[in-house]
Design a protein around this motif. Structure first.
Motif, PDB file in Angstrom:
ATOM      1  N   ARG A 251      36.349 -11.481  21.831  1.00 14.28           N
ATOM      2  CA  ARG A 251      35.597 -12.362  20.946  1.00 14.28           C
ATOM      3  C   ARG A 251      36.284 -12.341  19.591  1.00 14.28           C
TER       4      ARG A 251
ATOM      5  N   ASP B 150      36.834 -12.736  15.840  1.00 14.85           N
ATOM      6  CA  ASP B 150      35.942 -12.658  14.687  1.00 14.85           C
ATOM      7  C   ASP B 150      36.319 -13.735  13.661  1.00 14.85           C
TER       8      ASP B 150
ATOM      9  N   THR C 133      34.415 -15.159  11.461  1.00 19.63           N
ATOM     10  CA  THR C 133      33.854 -14.856  10.138  1.00 19.63           C
ATOM     11  C   THR C 133      34.755 -13.893   9.379  1.00 19.63           C
ATOM     12  N   GLY C 134      35.218 -12.857  10.082  1.00 14.43           N
ATOM     13  CA  GLY C 134      36.106 -11.886   9.438  1.00 14.43           C
ATOM     14  C   GLY C 134      37.423 -12.509   9.015  1.00 14.43           C
TER      15      GLY C 134
ATOM     16  N   HIS D  72      32.697  -9.076   2.785  1.00 12.90           N
ATOM     17  CA  HIS D  72      33.557  -8.639   3.890  1.00 12.90           C
ATOM     18  C   HIS D  72      33.240  -7.195   4.281  1.00 12.90           C
TER      19      HIS D  72
ATOM     20  N   HIS E 180      30.183  -7.209   6.272  1.00 15.94           N
ATOM     21  CA  HIS E 180      30.468  -7.756   7.610  1.00 15.94           C
ATOM     22  C   HIS E 180      31.121  -6.697   8.499  1.00 15.94           C
TER      23      HIS E 180
ATOM     24  N   THR F 248      29.662  -5.532  12.371  1.00 18.36           N
ATOM     25  CA  THR F 248      30.362  -6.202  13.460  1.00 18.36           C
ATOM     26  C   THR F 248      31.172  -5.191  14.269  1.00 18.36           C
ATOM     27  N   LYS F 249      31.035  -5.228  15.577  1.00 17.35           N
ATOM     28  CA  LYS F 249      31.742  -4.268  16.433  1.00 17.35           C
ATOM     29  C   LYS F 249      33.222  -4.625  16.569  1.00 17.35           C
ATOM     30  N   GLU F 250      33.528  -5.883  16.850  1.00 19.39           N
ATOM     31  CA  GLU F 250      34.914  -6.315  17.045  1.00 19.39           C
ATOM     32  C   GLU F 250      35.332  -7.166  15.841  1.00 19.39           C
ATOM     33  N   SER F 251      35.580  -6.531  14.716  1.00 15.64           N
ATOM     34  CA  SER F 251      35.888  -7.243  13.484  1.00 15.64           C
ATOM     35  C   SER F 251      37.375  -7.594  13.408  1.00 15.64           C
ATOM     36  N   PHE F 252      37.677  -8.601  12.596  1.00 16.08           N
ATOM     37  CA  PHE F 252      39.056  -9.058  12.431  1.00 16.08           C
ATOM     38  C   PHE F 252      39.920  -7.957  11.832  1.00 16.08           C
TER      39      PHE F 252
ATOM     40  N   ASN G  39      40.198  -4.205  11.626  1.00 14.43           N
ATOM     41  CA  ASN G  39      39.631  -3.070  12.347  1.00 14.43           C
ATOM     42  C   ASN G  39      39.262  -1.952  11.377  1.00 14.43           C
TER      43      ASN G  39
END
Length: 450
Positions: free
Chosen positions: A188, A190, A192-193, A226, A229, A233-237, A239
């Protein structure tokens, strides 16, 4: 993957992409004259490309964790080629800026994925040479780019610079045949990130160039958003595991500073040669070129030395040489263009050695699962440092209109010396932390044996 074939081909492609940066750097004085803008506004031609280049680099690197490198390469090079065609027909500053930003969206595929390839598919005992080869391609672009840029600007005009970049499209079918086949993984992305990362970079860069408190406030708010966020968020842009590593954070600071020095100097030298000594674009390229060509040659040997002796000592050595050259520019820049010629003979190899060592050290301390995101973020921070450097150097020159030109350039070089000293301090701090960590691990091992 046969790295003895893939890496030279990839390096040649990176060489062409990086020339897209250096050719424009040396042609900045003529572009500023032709389109009638100030030095600070003209710096956006370089800085906007650099920040977009950095953002696309981290995006491609991050996506390489889940998408095939072959697919990402195809998308990136097609974007780069089409935007270069658009740039050929640019007639004003706005169109030129759009073309450069679009180019940067595709160009980031080469440096980001090149380091991912080296870190993912090449073992440690040969990795230093592979990363050094990438650095050599970059250094060669810094050497031949100014010469080609000067020739094209002199006899064809700066619009011809866009045509050279289209050559990289010829490498696409070759690389697609040589690169390892990978299967995409479920993920997925990210969005948003990624969007917040772009907003962070653009607002902060705009705050610097426009000297705007409103833009600075917007940048700080976007950073706070950010950070919030990242926590939810688990899978962020970006890391968050990367930012939790103190050693990696120190290397990010060092990478930022090295590119401040490298790109800042590359922005200042052509302007100084043009404004202080009346040099043409071709003469500027011939003055800067020898240092970068020497850098490309020496970097190939440095890769072997890094594999044999490690990277930290070369990072320290590179910082020392950079500091000495900057001090020479600060003290005697207005004496003769020979100061720039001989100074860059040392500066360019030192910056290439420092960057190759930094990238190797970064790949060494990162676990395999974080290679893509970690190397991508390092590239982003480095290129953001270059963008900030160009913008700040342009502003510092504009601020000093009451000073003589020589004094103005020397004062800016004084600021770069301060950055170099700070970066050296951070590198020494990193070295001490590594030694402490190794000592602690040794004590734990001894106790386990006992």
């Amino acid at each position: 993957m046969n790295d003895k074939i893939v890496m030279p081909v990839w390096t040649f492609g990176l060489f062409i992409v990086m020339m897209n940066t250096t050719m424009f750097n040396v042609s900045i004085p003529s572009i500023i004259r032709d389109i009638g803008v100030s030095a600070s506004l003209g710096s956006w031609i370089v800085s906007s490309y650099s920040i977009g280049y950095g953002l696309s680099t981290v995006i491609y690197s991050r996506l390489s964790d889940v998408l095939p490198i072959r697919r990402l390469l195809s998308v990136g090079l097609m974007i780069l080629g089409l935007s270069s065609v658009f740039g050929i027909f640019a007639t004003n500053f706005q169109a030129l800026l759009i073309a450069r930003i679009a180019q940067s969206a595709g160009a980031g595929v080469m440096p980001g994925l090149g380091l991912v390839l080296a870190s993912r598919y090449i073992p440690y005992e040969r990795r230093g040479r592979a990363i050094a080869m990438i650095s050599a391609g970059t250094a060669m672009a810094f050497g031949l780019g100014p010469i080609f840029g000067g020739l094209i600007s002199e006899y064809i005009g700066w619009k011809g610079l866009f045509a050279v970049t289209c050559l990289v499209l010829g490498l696409l079918p070759i690389l697609l045949r040589l690169l390892p086949k990978e299967e995409p993984k479920p993920f997925r992305f990210d969005m948003t990130g990624a969007f917040l990362t772009v907003v962070n970079a653009v607002t902060l860069l705009t705050a610097v160039t426009q000297r705007s408190a409103a833009w600075l406030a917007a940048g700080l708010l976007s950073i706070a958003a950010h950070a919030w966020h990242l926590k939810r968020t688990k899978e962020s842009f970006i890391n968050p595991e990367l930012l939790a590593k103190p050693k990696y954070r120190k290397l990010l600071v060092v990478g930022f500073c090295i590119m401040v020095l490298n790109i800042g100097n590359l922005f200042l030298m052509p302007l100084a040669l043009a404004n202080l000594f009346g040099k043409s674009s071709l003469a500027i390229g011939l003055t800067i070129g020898p240092g970068a060509v020497l850098s490309a040659f020496l970097t190939l040997f440095v890769g072997r030395w890094i594999d044999q002796y490690g990277s930290v000592r070369f990072l320290i050595l590179g910082h020392g040489i950079l500091a000495l050259v900057l001090i020479a520019f600060w003290a005697d820049l207005g004496t003769s263009p020979s100061i720039v010629l001989f100074g860059y003979l040392f500066f360019s190899p030192a910056s290439s050695v420092a960057l190759a060592s930094l990238n190797y050290e970064t790949s060494r301390i990162l676990p395999t699962k974080l290679i893509g995101s970690g190397m991508g973020l390092m590239q982003l921070i480095q290129l953001f440092g270059g963008s900030i450097s160009v913008a700040v150097c342009g502003l510092l020159l504009d601020f000093q209109k009451k000073n003589s030109l020589v004094r103005a350039y020397e004062n800016v070089y004084g600021a770069l010396i301060a950055v170099c000293i700070y970066s050296l301090f951070m590198m020494l701090w990193y070295m001490l932390s590594v030694r402490r960590s190794e000592s602690s691990q040794g004590n734990i091992t001894e106790k386990a044996r006992a």
